[in-house]
Design a protein around this motif. Structure first.
Motif, PDB file in Angstrom:
ATOM      1  N   LEU A 151       9.671   1.213  -3.607  1.00 17.57           N
ATOM      2  CA  LEU A 151       9.607   1.440  -2.160  1.00 17.57           C
ATOM      3  C   LEU A 151       8.915   2.764  -1.834  1.00 17.57           C
ATOM      4  N   ALA A 152       9.149   3.794  -2.666  1.00 17.15           N
ATOM      5  CA  ALA A 152       8.473   5.074  -2.441  1.00 17.15           C
ATOM      6  C   ALA A 152       6.960   4.924  -2.614  1.00 17.15           C
ATOM      7  N   THR A 153       6.550   4.169  -3.625  1.00 15.47           N
ATOM      8  CA  THR A 153       5.125   3.944  -3.856  1.00 15.47           C
ATOM      9  C   THR A 153       4.500   3.175  -2.694  1.00 15.47           C
ATOM     10  N   GLY A 213      -3.626  -7.076  -5.800  1.00 17.49           N
ATOM     11  CA  GLY A 213      -3.792  -5.884  -4.993  1.00 17.49           C
ATOM     12  C   GLY A 213      -2.754  -5.699  -3.907  1.00 17.49           C
ATOM     13  N   SER A 214      -1.854  -6.669  -3.717  1.00 17.91           N
ATOM     14  CA  SER A 214      -0.827  -6.549  -2.683  1.00 17.91           C
ATOM     15  C   SER A 214       0.364  -5.755  -3.229  1.00 17.91           C
ATOM     16  N   GLU A 225       0.906   2.801   1.882  1.00 27.07           N
ATOM     17  CA  GLU A 225       0.716   2.060   3.133  1.00 27.07           C
ATOM     18  C   GLU A 225       1.007   2.861   4.396  1.00 27.07           C
ATOM     19  N   ARG A 226       1.727   3.985   4.286  1.00 27.46           N
ATOM     20  CA  ARG A 226       2.199   4.649   5.499  1.00 27.46           C
ATOM     21  C   ARG A 226       1.850   6.141   5.585  1.00 27.46           C
ATOM     22  N   LEU A 266      -2.441  10.181   2.690  1.00 28.98           N
ATOM     23  CA  LEU A 266      -2.951  10.083   1.322  1.00 28.98           C
ATOM     24  C   LEU A 266      -3.285   8.636   0.984  1.00 28.98           C
ATOM     25  N   GLY A 267      -2.386   7.723   1.331  1.00 31.07           N
ATOM     26  CA  GLY A 267      -2.648   6.317   1.083  1.00 31.07           C
ATOM     27  C   GLY A 267      -3.860   5.812   1.837  1.00 31.07           C
ATOM     28  N   ALA A 268      -4.041   6.298   3.061  1.00 29.92           N
ATOM     29  CA  ALA A 268      -5.222   5.910   3.839  1.00 29.92           C
ATOM     30  C   ALA A 268      -6.502   6.388   3.167  1.00 29.92           C
TER      31      ALA A 268
END
Length: 294
Positions: free
Chosen positions: A161-163, A243-244, A168-169, A172-174
């Motif tokens: 969940l942390a990953t 990739g999901s 996604e949120r 950095l992920g963007a």
């Protein structure tokens, strides 16, 4: 109390076993999904690096006296450094080529890594003790829950969940997602995209090593432990959608539970149920349950 002729305690025990197996599937498939989704590489070496994580935990205890909690941190870091070397020296030259080149390279790495460990330790498994803090079991009234297996499920869920949240949120992920789609645009904002890609691969393989350390007290630490698991994990990734991130987590946990229940009602099919489900999903939805159709 029985359900369809099966004692409730036996069914709950298989449910727990399924959750534990599903936790390993979830963490491993998450690492594969991160690497494929952000780097577009099919990392067949994931199972071998999972095995390396378990062996590092065993070696740390045997030769350095480093216990489970130390190796839960140090083994993923060591495998992440190995991942940096692999990405910098080999994989980065294959990103613009067909997926099959990355698959063949990582398959060759798998054979090399497994061969090295087999030459030193053979194929017999090495036992790893459950950490003292997590020994014993808790009586829930309707079943006895081993403390270590409960820890495996909780730790896996927390990491998964942390990953997902980071990718996604967060900003950095963007950047990670944008860097794979339009690296030149992201570099224009001052982001070091090659370094970001390297660290992404390192993080993906660190997840595999983390799962290996979690598995060490549950399974025999063996050079073949990764190859016995990686095919199932690839099936999990395909079912969830290549990739999901969330698809890999939910599918890994769900298929572990399905496997557990299958062993109760139809044990002969427990080893094939994942591949039957994969075939059905590919026929109905080739992109996977949570994948985006192209």
């Amino acid at each position: 109390m029985t359900i369809f002729g099966v004692p409730l305690q036996a069914m709950l025990g298989q449910l727990l076993l399924g959750l534990v197996n599903g936790s390993f599937y979830a963490v491993l498939s998450l690492g594969l999904a991160v690497i494929f989704g952000l780097l577009n590489v099919i990392n067949f070496a994931h199972g071998a690096l999972y095995m390396v994580g378990a062996f590092l935990a065993w070696l740390g205890l045997q030769y350095l006296g480093l216990g489970y909690w130390w190796m839960l941190v140090l083994a993923p870091l060591a495998v992440a450094l190995l991942g940096v070397v692999i990405e910098r020296t080999m994989l980065r030259w294959l990103y613009k080529l067909d997926h099959v080149y990355g698959l063949l390279l990582t398959f060759g790495l798998t054979l090399l890594i497994e061969g090295v460990f087999r030459s030193f330790y053979g194929v017999s498994g090495q036992s790893y003790p459950v950490p003292e803090l997590l020994q014993g079991a808790t009586d829930l009234g309707f079943m006895v829950l081993p403390n270590y297996r409960a820890w495996v499920v909780l730790a896996s869920l927390a990491v998964c969940l942390a990953t997902w949240y980071v990718i996604e949120r967060t900003r950095l992920g963007a950047y990670l997602r944008a860097g794979t789609e339009n690296p030149r645009l992201v570099e224009a904002f001052g982001v070091n995209v090659p370094l970001m890609v390297t660290l992404t691969y390192a993080f993906g393989v660190a997840l595999a090593a983390f799962a290996g350390v979690l598995a060490a007290p549950v399974q025999q630490v063996s050079p073949l432990m990764g190859s016995n698991l990686i095919i199932v994990v690839f099936a999990v990734v395909v079912i969830g959608g290549m990739g999901s991130i969330m698809g890999s987590i939910l599918t890994g946990l769900g298929l572990g539970v399905i496997e557990g229940f299958t062993k109760v009602f139809y044990p002969e099919a427990s080893n094939t149920v994942v591949f039957v489900l994969m075939a059905l999903v590919l026929l109905a939805r080739p992109a996977g349950l949570f994948g985006k159709a192209t």
